[in-house]
Design a protein around this motif. Structure first.
Motif, short mmCIF file in Angstrom:
data_model
loop_
_atom_site.label_atom_id
_atom_site.label_comp_id
_atom_site.label_asym_id
_atom_site.label_seq_id
_atom_site.Cartn_x
_atom_site.Cartn_y
_atom_site.Cartn_z
N TYR A 13 0.85 -1.20 0.00
CA TYR A 13 0.00 0.00 0.00
C TYR A 13 0.88 1.25 0.00
O TYR A 13 0.58 2.25 -0.67
N THR A 16 1.78 2.75 -3.36
CA THR A 16 0.79 3.37 -4.26
C THR A 16 0.79 4.89 -4.06
O THR A 16 1.32 5.40 -3.08
N ASP A 17 0.18 5.59 -5.02
CA ASP A 17 -0.02 7.03 -4.85
C ASP A 17 -1.47 7.36 -5.12
O ASP A 17 -2.29 6.45 -5.33
N GLN A 18 -1.82 8.63 -5.11
CA GLN A 18 -3.24 8.96 -5.18
C GLN A 18 -3.84 8.80 -6.57
O GLN A 18 -5.04 9.01 -6.74
N TYR A 23 3.60 4.39 -7.37
CA TYR A 23 4.39 5.60 -7.67
C TYR A 23 5.66 5.17 -8.41
O TYR A 23 6.32 4.20 -8.02
N TYR B 13 3.92 14.14 -4.03
CA TYR B 13 3.02 13.14 -4.61
C TYR B 13 3.45 11.73 -4.17
O TYR B 13 2.62 10.88 -3.87
N ALA B 14 4.76 11.54 -4.12
CA ALA B 14 5.32 10.25 -3.72
C ALA B 14 4.87 9.84 -2.32
O ALA B 14 4.92 8.66 -1.98
N GLU B 15 4.46 10.80 -1.52
CA GLU B 15 4.08 10.52 -0.13
C GLU B 15 2.60 10.15 0.02
O GLU B 15 2.18 9.73 1.09
N THR B 16 1.84 10.32 -1.06
CA THR B 16 0.41 9.97 -0.98
C THR B 16 0.23 8.47 -1.23
O THR B 16 1.14 7.80 -1.72
N ASP B 17 -0.95 7.97 -0.88
CA ASP B 17 -1.29 6.59 -1.22
C ASP B 17 -2.65 6.58 -1.91
O ASP B 17 -3.23 7.63 -2.16
N GLN B 18 -3.16 5.40 -2.22
CA GLN B 18 -4.37 5.37 -3.03
C GLN B 18 -5.64 5.73 -2.27
O GLN B 18 -6.72 5.79 -2.86
N MET B 19 -5.52 6.04 -0.97
CA MET B 19 -6.66 6.60 -0.24
C MET B 19 -6.67 8.13 -0.46
O MET B 19 -7.50 8.83 0.12
N ALA B 20 -5.70 8.63 -1.27
CA ALA B 20 -5.58 10.05 -1.58
C ALA B 20 -5.22 10.89 -0.35
O ALA B 20 -5.57 12.07 -0.25
N TYR B 23 0.51 8.61 3.13
CA TYR B 23 0.71 7.31 3.76
C TYR B 23 1.35 7.53 5.13
O TYR B 23 2.28 8.32 5.28
N HIS B 24 0.85 6.80 6.12
CA HIS B 24 1.16 7.14 7.51
C HIS B 24 2.62 7.05 7.92
O HIS B 24 3.04 7.74 8.83
N TYR B 71 -1.99 15.75 -0.63
CA TYR B 71 -1.04 16.20 -1.62
C TYR B 71 -0.98 17.72 -1.72
O TYR B 71 -2.01 18.37 -1.80
N ASP B 72 0.23 18.24 -1.77
CA ASP B 72 0.52 19.66 -2.00
C ASP B 72 0.21 20.53 -0.77
O ASP B 72 0.48 21.74 -0.80
N GLU D 32 10.27 15.00 -9.21
CA GLU D 32 8.86 15.39 -9.02
C GLU D 32 8.77 16.73 -8.30
O GLU D 32 7.96 17.58 -8.67
#
Lengths: 156, 156, 156, 156
Positions: A13, A16-18, A23, B13-20, B23-24, B71-72, D32
């Motif tokens: 998980y 992944t990215d958003q 990623y 962006y690299a720090e996000t996950d697919q929950m938008a 990531y913790h 993100y951002d 990025e």
């Protein structure tokens, strides 16, 4: 000896990215996973190489992304030696989705062979023998050609 | 001397996950960003500490997540010294969304003070002085209390 | 049904830091690897849960680091359910070095159960049944106790 | 309008590896950071683009590593638009050590322009105008050339 090493990993998980895909920089880490397993298949670990004073820092990497890897996918990494010169090694990678064999990405990394002082050095002993054997099976340029190429490179 | 260090970073962006959301585990890395800037505010860099043979490996970390970073977003990291014993330091972190000051997460990390051999050691010289001053301003337990606490801990 | 899930992974070079140990935030990612495999052992994947509109965002995480994990180590992750309330799940993790069984770290994560709208919801159907069974085998607080606890929590 | 965007970041401990240099996949994440700041300089954020239904997934990335970035280094990222076709954008990156201006790495990334459905689409409105202006200042191939190139590419 097989020239291609296949390893499998499962998408985390965290990777992944958003956009709900992996990623893109993570594929570069997966290349490392494949490379390390190829070395193990050649008869040694990268850990051992480091302990013996040999490092393989990356000098170039590229990746072409064809289809996105997604969360929980199992990914097959197919790694092979693609270049071998006196103090330079190249590896080629294919990343496939295990479920249907679809090619998701492919890429290459080029590595210098350096010693503990981070200066260029030569592979020796069992490492040279193993990579040499792998290069032969993979029908890479012969040692003579490689030396010629390296000499040309050193001059430029 | 301010006891609290504020640093700002922008979510990658690299720090996000697919929950938008972020990531913790990345919040734990942001703690490091805050801690390092607190040290710089105390008058030295962690790089210097390492070069002087002092490392601060993490022995405990916790984080409570209240609202997701996205993100951002610009994130303000508020870091302060929260514990100081002979060979142990604690830091407390608050992560706030810069746009509206909302508290997104808070946490703590505890670090041993070790030498190059990774064995427990003591802060000395300018490092001891700086942390000591920070502990006083933050009204942490006095040195005497700290020593007593450390002795009790060592026995258990 | 076993209440403990064991998964193994190998430390990646990318996960190390310049102290020549695994950087501490990576353990939090390994917790995720363990948690996801525990769910699979319970009979479903986290991917399925998400597709069915259930997410488990982390609201709290902690980790105690006892001995460093190092490059190329094989790590065994032992995961078990440690808390179950109406809309909250807790997991406990032990990370062991496979070579000698040494405990490297242990920790816990607490997760809300939320729907697609990221609002609290309840586990239902096969997910509720599976977690309930796991909670019983693990001898966690009974459902009645859990409900009472949740009610108390909701009031506060 | 400047065609080059310069952003600075500081190397995090988390980004180092046990060779005591930055692990190579992190440079891709820094690309990025540079790209996103270039967009901001063009007058909008990538966040806005996504909210307007435009995504820029990476289809190709390469990086050449010349000198290692190290912990706590300040890194200047110099980003410029390097390709612009109907539904494809390329960016070029240079990473320099701020302290002495030394070029540490350089690379390129190529991105598709896709809509919410992840299918190829065209830049429109303010996004098209801004990238077009950037392409002109950077003296990239004209729109006519770009269209011809895109058509050729589509046929192959």
């Amino acid at each position: 000896m097989s020239t291609i090493c296949e390893t499998t990993l499962r998408v985390r998980y965290a990777e992944t990215d958003q956009m709900a895909v992996v990623y893109h920089s993570n594929y570069i880490i997966w290349f490392e996973v494949g490379r390390v397993e190829l070395l193990r298949q050649l008869g040694f670990s990268y850990l051992e190489m480091e302990q013996d004073g040999l490092n393989l820092p990356v000098v170039e990497v590229k990746c072409r992304y064809r289809h996105p890897a997604r969360y929980d996918d199992e990914i097959v990494i197919r790694t092979r030696l693609s270049q071998m010169r006196t103090s330079l090694l190249g590896f080629h990678y294919e990343l496939l989705r295990k479920a249907d064999g679809r090619l998701l990405a492919e890429g290459e990394s080029v590595h210098l062979v350096v010693g503990r002082d981070m200066k260029r050095t030569h592979l020796t002993g069992k490492y040279l023998a193993a990579f040499h054997a792998a290069a032969e099976v993979a029908q890479l340029a012969t040692h003579a050609e490689a030396q010629a190429a390296t000499q040309a490179e050193t001059k430029s």
